[in-house]
Design a protein around this motif. Structure first.
Motif, PDB file in Angstrom:
ATOM      1  N   ILE A  47      38.992  40.139  43.069  1.00 17.90           N
ATOM      2  CA  ILE A  47      39.961  41.092  42.526  1.00 17.90           C
ATOM      3  C   ILE A  47      40.928  41.547  43.607  1.00 17.90           C
ATOM      4  O   ILE A  47      42.112  41.790  43.340  1.00 17.90           O
ATOM      5  N   LEU A  51      44.538  40.355  42.018  1.00 15.23           N
ATOM      6  CA  LEU A  51      45.185  41.346  41.165  1.00 15.23           C
ATOM      7  C   LEU A  51      46.652  41.546  41.532  1.00 15.23           C
ATOM      8  O   LEU A  51      47.511  41.685  40.645  1.00 15.23           O
ATOM      9  N   LEU A  66      44.093  39.533  32.439  1.00 13.86           N
ATOM     10  CA  LEU A  66      42.675  39.417  32.776  1.00 13.86           C
ATOM     11  C   LEU A  66      41.833  39.176  31.529  1.00 13.86           C
ATOM     12  O   LEU A  66      40.889  38.381  31.543  1.00 13.86           O
ATOM     13  N   CYS A 228      44.324  34.193  36.642  1.00 19.47           N
ATOM     14  CA  CYS A 228      43.086  34.897  36.319  1.00 19.47           C
ATOM     15  C   CYS A 228      41.880  33.974  36.240  1.00 19.47           C
ATOM     16  O   CYS A 228      40.741  34.434  36.394  1.00 19.47           O
ATOM     17  N   TYR A 232      37.267  34.374  37.762  1.00 19.64           N
ATOM     18  CA  TYR A 232      36.034  34.258  36.988  1.00 19.64           C
ATOM     19  C   TYR A 232      35.203  33.050  37.400  1.00 19.64           C
ATOM     20  O   TYR A 232      34.049  32.917  36.990  1.00 19.64           O
ATOM     21  N   TYR A 267      36.431  43.935  36.343  1.00 19.35           N
ATOM     22  CA  TYR A 267      37.835  43.638  36.651  1.00 19.35           C
ATOM     23  C   TYR A 267      38.786  44.542  35.876  1.00 19.35           C
ATOM     24  O   TYR A 267      39.781  45.031  36.421  1.00 19.35           O
ATOM     25  N   ALA A 271      41.357  47.129  37.554  1.00 14.78           N
ATOM     26  CA  ALA A 271      42.784  46.928  37.313  1.00 14.78           C
ATOM     27  C   ALA A 271      43.421  48.178  36.724  1.00 14.78           C
ATOM     28  O   ALA A 271      44.511  48.601  37.162  1.00 14.78           O
TER      29      ALA A 271
END
Length: 510
Positions: A47, A51, A66, A228, A232, A267, A271
């Motif tokens: 992140i 981000l 996200l 994104c 993950y 996340y 965010a």
């Protein structure tokens, strides 16, 4: 000196049963499996470094990106869960794709591409962990020196190789502490950010930030979602421990879905907190400031947490990188163990340490290979290493998408058995696989642009050349493997029904 131990199995089952490769069965439970999955993703590091770039593309719609980026991941996770229930093997994608599409696709997509992506990721994680470690210890000058960073990264690789070599129980115990620090730091940061007056004004965070229809066009949406996907990636490493997990056919699959959901929640929380506090402006601490994009938490932690506690956040990102490095090594060595046990790699990778019950040779080999790749890329160019990291997205989309489609194809004759099978083994994996392959095509198109990344060669983006080069090198390696491991490629899909070679147990004590 080695002592060969035959692995017994019945021949020719239509559904492969779990096979004993010498690993310590039943040593991991659901909590440990979830921990390994989360640790491999490195939530604090991921992140922190993603981000900012997502916000540069999507602005205040970063949470929506996200959420949308999570959709193909979740759909793919269902495919992984169903395949693991049917074929719980530490080779995971290699075994599943081979059973569905044959040994050529299995060796290239489930073996070579997965190992390439993991090795490149390990070089990046080791470098990040080393940089943060030097900075935390006050060695700021060395943190900016590529030679010092590379040397420290090699030492970190040696340390995690030693831990991984000693067993999954020790690795999981270490991961408990490191993951707890990451999640606590992110939680503390989020609470503090929500408690302070933010750049968004008295209205605060808005649910409109999750609106998927608010994007200005498909280009903005696609680019944001592609970014994104990286944050993950890695949760599937927990499935490589399925033969060491209690009730691995069921628990490992549950852990895969749980870990992805925990990631999504973490996340989105972070965010919302970051955008709510700093806004999306292009100056100061704003998330739209390109100078902050490389590590948004480093820019926001001091004003949110204060100078002292911001060091805790810095430590969390460092630990996050090292934690993921350890899990990558654990998962990668078990992947090569399975390939060797099924006759697709040299027998040395099937050697099991007698006391620790780990793939000793594979663990040391892969740790050494990652160190060698790190030194090589550092010597070529620091910018070249950055582009190598970016090309991972191409490899991720390729093998995730192929695995999801393998689920549909393998279960195709059973999809009419029940609504559950149709949805969980057919519709959802098919949608996830198509999304991933669409992301692969879009990534390749974007990466071809010489402006994508930091390097280019004769008008072609360096990131594209690295990604395409990895696939081309895999094709060459496959041609060599076909001459070396003829029984595996000759026997086709049945080659992974049971181990094709005996596992070996090293008798050297350390």
């Amino acid at each position: 000196m080695t002592n060969a131990t035959d692995v017994g199995a019945t021949t020719g089952p239509s559904r492969p049963s779990p096979t004993d490769k010498g690993l310590r069965g039943g040593s991991v439970g659901l909590f440990a499996a979830v921990t390994l999955g989360l640790s491999s993703v490195a939530p604090a590091y991921s992140i922190a470094v993603t981000l900012g770039f997502v916000t540069l593309v999507a602005g205040h719609l970063a949470p929506a990106a996200l959420l949308l980026g999570f959709v193909p991941i979740l759909l793919t996770a269902f495919a992984f869960r169903e395949l693991n229930r049917e074929m719980p093997d530490c080779g995971t994608t290699f075994v599943w794709v081979t059973r569905a599409f044959g040994p050529l696709a299995g060796w290239l997509t489930g073996g070579w591409i997965v190992q390439c992506a993991t090795l490149i990721a390990m070089t990046a994680l080791a470098q990040v962990g080393a940089t943060y470690l030097l900075d935390l210890t006050g060695l700021h000058v060395l943190a900016g020196d590529s030679t010092a960073v590379a040397a420290t990264a090699v030492l970190l690789l040696a340390a995690v190789t030693a831990i991984a070599h000693r067993g999954l129980q020790l690795a999981a115990s270490v991961q408990y502490v490191m993951l707890a620090l990451q999640l606590a730091a992110l939680l503390g940061f989020g609470i503090a950010a929500f408690a302070r007056p933010g750049a968004t004004g008295p209205s605060g965070p808005s649910l409109g930030w999750l609106d998927p229809f608010a994007f200005t066009g498909p280009g903005q949406l696609t680019e944001a979602v592609m970014l994104c996907l990286f944050i993950y990636w890695g949760w599937d490493a927990l499935l490589t421990a399925n033969e060491e997990t209690r009730d691995g056919e069921r628990v490992a699959g549950q852990a895969a879905v749980i870990s992805t959901l925990v990631l999504l929640g973490t996340y989105l929380f972070t965010a919302f907190a970051a955008i709510g506090f700093a806004g999306t402006g292009d100056s100061g601490t704003g998330l739209g400031n390109a100078d902050n994009a490389g590590d948004i938490l480093a820019a926001l932690a001091p004003p949110v947490l204060g100078p002292a506690l911001s060091k805790v956040m810095q430590l969390a990102v460092c630990v996050s990188a090292v934690s993921a490095l350890l899990t990558c090594l654990v998962g990668s060595s078990r992947g090569t163990l399975s390939m060797a046990a099924h006759g697709a790699l040299p027998r040395a990778f099937a050697r099991i340490h007698p006391r620790h019950r780990t793939p000793g040779f594979g663990t040391v080999f892969l740790g050494t290979a990652a160190a060698g790749l790190l030194v090589l890329l550092t010597l070529v160019s620091g910018r070249f290493l950055g582009d190598a990291i970016l090309c991972i997205g191409l490899l991720i989309a390729c093998y995730y998408g192929t695995t999801a489609l393998a689920c549909v194809w393998y279960f195709r004759s059973r999809l009419r058995t029940s609504p559950r099978d149709l949805v969980l083994r057919g519709v959802l994996p098919l949608a996830g696989g198509l999304m991933m392959l669409a992301a692969f095509a879009r990534s390749a198109y974007d990466m071809y642009d010489p402006g994508y990344g930091a390097t280019s060669f004769h008008g072609v983006g360096g990131v594209f050349l690295l990604g395409a080069g990895s696939l081309a090198a895999g094709a060459l390696a496959l041609a060599v493997a076909r001459t070396r491991f003829r029984p595996f490629f000759r026997n086709g899909r049945t080659a992974v029904a049971e181990p094709a070679v005996a596992t070996t147990t090293t008798t050297i004590e350390d």
